[in-house]
Motif scaffolding. Structure first.
Motif, mmCIF file in Angstrom:
data_model
loop_
_atom_site.group_PDB
_atom_site.id
_atom_site.type_symbol
_atom_site.label_atom_id
_atom_site.label_comp_id
_atom_site.label_asym_id
_atom_site.label_seq_id
_atom_site.Cartn_x
_atom_site.Cartn_y
_atom_site.Cartn_z
ATOM 1 N N ASN A 127 0.868 -1.186 0.000
ATOM 2 C CA ASN A 127 0.000 0.000 0.000
ATOM 3 C C ASN A 127 0.898 1.228 0.000
ATOM 4 O OD1 ASN A 127 -2.744 1.037 0.057
ATOM 5 N ND2 ASN A 127 -2.218 1.875 2.049
ATOM 6 N N LYS A 128 0.283 2.396 -0.086
ATOM 7 C CA LYS A 128 1.034 3.651 -0.195
ATOM 8 C C LYS A 128 2.142 3.742 0.839
ATOM 9 C CE LYS A 128 0.529 6.153 -2.721
ATOM 10 N NZ LYS A 128 1.308 6.055 -3.970
ATOM 11 N N ILE A 129 3.284 4.262 0.414
ATOM 12 C CA ILE A 129 4.451 4.385 1.285
ATOM 13 C C ILE A 129 4.039 5.052 2.617
ATOM 14 C CG2 ILE A 129 5.172 6.639 0.292
ATOM 15 C CD1 ILE A 129 7.605 3.825 1.100
ATOM 16 N N GLY A 130 4.498 4.462 3.704
ATOM 17 C CA GLY A 130 4.138 4.976 5.030
ATOM 18 C C GLY A 130 3.150 4.071 5.746
ATOM 19 N N THR A 131 2.494 3.190 4.987
ATOM 20 C CA THR A 131 1.507 2.293 5.605
ATOM 21 C C THR A 131 2.180 1.370 6.622
ATOM 22 O OG1 THR A 131 0.227 2.348 3.565
ATOM 23 C CG2 THR A 131 -0.268 0.560 5.092
ATOM 24 N N LEU A 132 3.353 0.854 6.263
ATOM 25 C CA LEU A 132 4.068 -0.070 7.154
ATOM 26 C C LEU A 132 4.311 0.562 8.527
ATOM 27 C CD1 LEU A 132 5.764 -2.594 7.817
ATOM 28 C CD2 LEU A 132 7.666 -1.565 6.568
ATOM 29 N N GLU A 133 4.716 1.829 8.510
ATOM 30 C CA GLU A 133 4.967 2.497 9.805
ATOM 31 C C GLU A 133 3.707 2.546 10.659
ATOM 32 O OE1 GLU A 133 8.410 5.544 8.233
ATOM 33 O OE2 GLU A 133 6.740 6.351 9.396
ATOM 34 N N LYS A 134 2.569 2.824 10.019
ATOM 35 C CA LYS A 134 1.297 2.891 10.775
ATOM 36 C C LYS A 134 0.995 1.528 11.393
ATOM 37 C CE LYS A 134 1.325 6.759 9.150
ATOM 38 N NZ LYS A 134 1.973 7.779 9.953
#
Ligand code: MRU
Length: 348
Positions: free
Chosen positions: A241-248
């Motif tokens: 998914n859009k970059i940054g999803t992993l951090e969430k």
């Protein structure tokens, strides 16, 4: 979805022409444009005038149908195969694009009319699946919840209803009081521009938050659930998914907050065994070094937001390992992200 009292889909197809809401102009202008042939429809996808997994899937299906509608008398096979390659080269990550092109290509080998019918069916199914995702996903939403979302997986990203936002729309219709924390989603700001515009349009309370503020709000107990979309899901449940999803997802785990992915089954790629098999789009560094907005006179403008001479890196997506995902909200039910469940739901 209704805009100023009128019902729209994000993309539709009539008499060989693809019509689309130009997402690059939102939230400042609401403009419908048309793409008259396969090449023009491809440009719309590469230019991100239409973006979001389901919407580009439908547009890619229309583009393939357009190619069948204009096959030259000579070299038909070569023309169609080049058209297919051109569409498949527009954007690499969203599975729905490849799924649609493949289906319409095979239908077109029967007749151009069959190609058109299949492209229209794919668009209709995308809207119906998204609506179902809304109904099923809304059962997870309780009155008073704070919900964080990343990027735009609302109706603009699909043909209608959306995925991550569809349960939110449904819960709102059911009279549940909710508050949405909208990640701005740099560098292209799909959250701040598109999700915010959609929620405003639907009269749902929300605030845009900086991309790096999710952990703060989670730590303050403001967020009870995270829902995002997905561009491609591997058979083991890893999701791009859009970059940054992993951090969430990682932060949500830290605070014991459920993290859901909402996506139709057409987003699952049986050829991808794990997230490592999913191709990640690398985009132009200018998207990071500059920001695009609107000036006081209402004209689009770009400003530099970085030290001149800097280089930037701009991966457009990341992979959230299935272990961080509480459940995948699909049109067939909310499933656990594991090989066994996914194979079962795909009947494989
Ligand atoms: O690069 P985009 O805007 O086409 O990104 C796709 C997306 O919209 C997101 O990753 C989204 O959260 C899931 S797909 C609707």
């Amino acid at each position: 979805m209704k805009v100023a009292g009128k019902t729209y889909r994000t993309v539709w197809f009539e008499k060989g022409v693809s019509y689309y809401i130009d997402q690059n102009l939102l939230p400042f202008d609401f403009v419908i444009r048309e793409a008259k042939n396969c090449t023009e429809s491809c440009r719309v996808i590469t230019g991100m005038n239409v973006r979001g997994a389901g919407a580009i899937g439908a547009m890619a299906g229309f583009a393939m149908a357009q190619a069948f509608l204009s096959v030259p008398a000579n070299n038909a096979a070569q023309y169609l195969s080049e058209a297919k390659t051109m569409i498949e080269s527009t954007r690499p990550t969203a599975r729905n694009l490849f799924y649609a092109v493949e289906k319409v290509f095979h239908a077109g080998l029967i007749s151009p009319e069959q190609a058109v019918r299949t492209a229209l069916e794919i668009a209709d199914k995308d809207a119906a699946d998204s609506q179902k995702i809304g109904e099923l996903g809304s059962e997870l939403i309780r009155d008073g919840m704070g919900i964080e979302t990343h990027c735009n997986a609302g109706w603009l990203a699909f043909v209608d209803y959306g995925t991550a936002l569809s349960p939110i729309y449904k819960a709102n219709e059911q009279g549940k009081s909710i508050f949405v924390y909208v990640d701005e989603t740099r560098p292209r700001n799909q959250g701040a521009r598109l999700t915010a515009w959609e929620l405003q349009n639907a009269d749902i309370p929300f605030a845009i938050i900086p991309d790096n503020a999710g952990a703060y709000f989670m730590s303050k107990g403001k967020i009870q659930m995270v829902i995002t979309g997905a561009d491609r899901i591997a058979i083991n449940g890893d999701a791009a998914n859009k970059i940054g999803t992993l951090e969430k997802a990682i932060v949500a785990r830290e605070y014991n907050i459920p993290f859901y992915i909402a996506a139709p089954l057409s987003t699952i790629d049986p050829e991808c065994h794990t997230g490592a098999d999913i191709p990640i789009e690398e985009r132009n560094e200018e998207e990071v070094l500059f920001q695009t907005g609107m000036d006081e006179s209402g004209k689009e403008c770009q400003i530099r937001v970085s030290a001149p001479g800097s280089q930037a890196m701009n991966p457009a997506f990341d992979i959230t390992p299935s272990g961080y995902i509480t459940g995948i909200i699909t049109e067939k039910g909310i499933i656990t992200p594991s090989v066994e469940t996914i194979k079962k739901v795909l009947n494989r």
